[in-house]
Design a protein around this motif. Sequence first.
Motif, PDB file in Angstrom:
ATOM      1  N   CYS A  49       0.908  -0.855  -0.103  1.00 39.41           N
ATOM      2  CA  CYS A  49      -0.230   0.284   0.384  1.00 39.41           C
ATOM      3  C   CYS A  49       0.625   1.213  -0.113  1.00 39.41           C
ATOM      4  O   CYS A  49       1.620   1.687   0.595  1.00 39.41           O
ATOM      5  CB  CYS A  49      -0.598  -0.159   1.134  1.00 39.41           C
ATOM      6  N   CYS A  52      -2.018   5.535  -1.393  1.00 37.92           N
ATOM      7  CA  CYS A  52      -2.484   6.772  -2.434  1.00 37.92           C
ATOM      8  C   CYS A  52      -3.850   7.472  -2.326  1.00 37.92           C
ATOM      9  O   CYS A  52      -4.909   8.717  -2.853  1.00 37.92           O
ATOM     10  CB  CYS A  52      -2.399   6.359  -3.727  1.00 37.92           C
ATOM     11  N   CYS A  55      -8.574   3.959  -3.300  1.00 41.08           N
ATOM     12  CA  CYS A  55      -9.727   3.326  -2.975  1.00 41.08           C
ATOM     13  C   CYS A  55     -10.973   3.816  -2.228  1.00 41.08           C
ATOM     14  O   CYS A  55     -12.289   3.857  -2.436  1.00 41.08           O
ATOM     15  CB  CYS A  55      -9.213   2.196  -1.373  1.00 41.08           C
ATOM     16  N   CYS A 103      -7.772   0.002  -6.450  1.00 44.40           N
ATOM     17  CA  CYS A 103      -6.610   0.272  -6.111  1.00 44.40           C
ATOM     18  C   CYS A 103      -5.400  -0.899  -7.392  1.00 44.40           C
ATOM     19  O   CYS A 103      -5.707  -1.401  -7.389  1.00 44.40           O
ATOM     20  CB  CYS A 103      -5.779  -1.361  -4.603  1.00 44.40           C
TER      21      CYS A 103
HETATM   22  S1  SF4 Z   1      -5.096   2.111  -3.632  1.00 45.45           S
HETATM   23 FE1  SF4 Z   1      -5.947   2.112  -1.023  1.00 45.45          FE
HETATM   24  S2  SF4 Z   1      -4.789   0.014  -0.183  1.00 45.45           S
HETATM   25 FE2  SF4 Z   1      -4.492   0.575  -2.971  1.00 45.45          FE
HETATM   26  S3  SF4 Z   1      -2.728   1.326  -2.400  1.00 45.45           S
HETATM   27 FE3  SF4 Z   1      -4.244   3.354  -2.473  1.00 45.45          FE
HETATM   28  S4  SF4 Z   1      -4.686   3.400   0.085  1.00 45.45           S
HETATM   29 FE4  SF4 Z   1      -4.083   1.363  -0.781  1.00 45.45          FE
END
Ligand code: SF4
Length: 166
Positions: A49, A52, A55, A103
């Motif tokens: 993770c 970012c 999600c 993700c």
């Molecule tokens: S989308 Fe969510 S779970 Fe995936 S890398 Fe980004 S913060 Fe992490």
Amino acid sequence: MYGLGIAKGLLVTLTNLMRKPTTVQYPEEAVTQAPRFRGEEFTWYVERCTGCASCAKYCPLGIIRIVTHPGGLNIQEGESYAVDVFDIDIGRCMFCGLCVEACPYDALFMGSGFERARYRRGELVISVEELKQAEKRPSTWFRPQLEAKSYNPQTGKPLSWEEVGR
Ligand code: SF4
Ligand code: SF4
């Protein structure tokens, strides 16, 4: 002819008496699930993770809360944000899986459990610590790399972050 209807009815009864039962005596008997089952506890890999928050942005109900600070390390991206808070309020989740689709790093997967009953709604929030410590049995939903390995979260072993990537 008189009595034909009764005979037909009895025939239906007798036919069904011979059939294998379709009901499952849960919880004594476990329910068989498909590997793609979208269960409630989620599988999250902190090693993958980046913080970012894609999600959280894509969740239509806004039930993922992420707090980060600079200075983390992601195995694929190098420097990234360290994740301080990663809460999922599954009491409101509709298991659409959009967070998993969003993700980009294969860090978040649907789970395979369905027995998270609680007395209070607040206890249905999954915390970052709980996500870190949970046994990693990711659903293969939206993860073709797991399907290619014929992985089954019900019968297979827990997977590490190295085994779930593309
Ligand atoms: S989308 Fe969510 S779970 Fe995936 S890398 Fe980004 S913060 Fe992490
Ligand atoms: S499965 Fe859907 S509702 Fe549940 S946290 Fe993910 S995006 Fe939100």
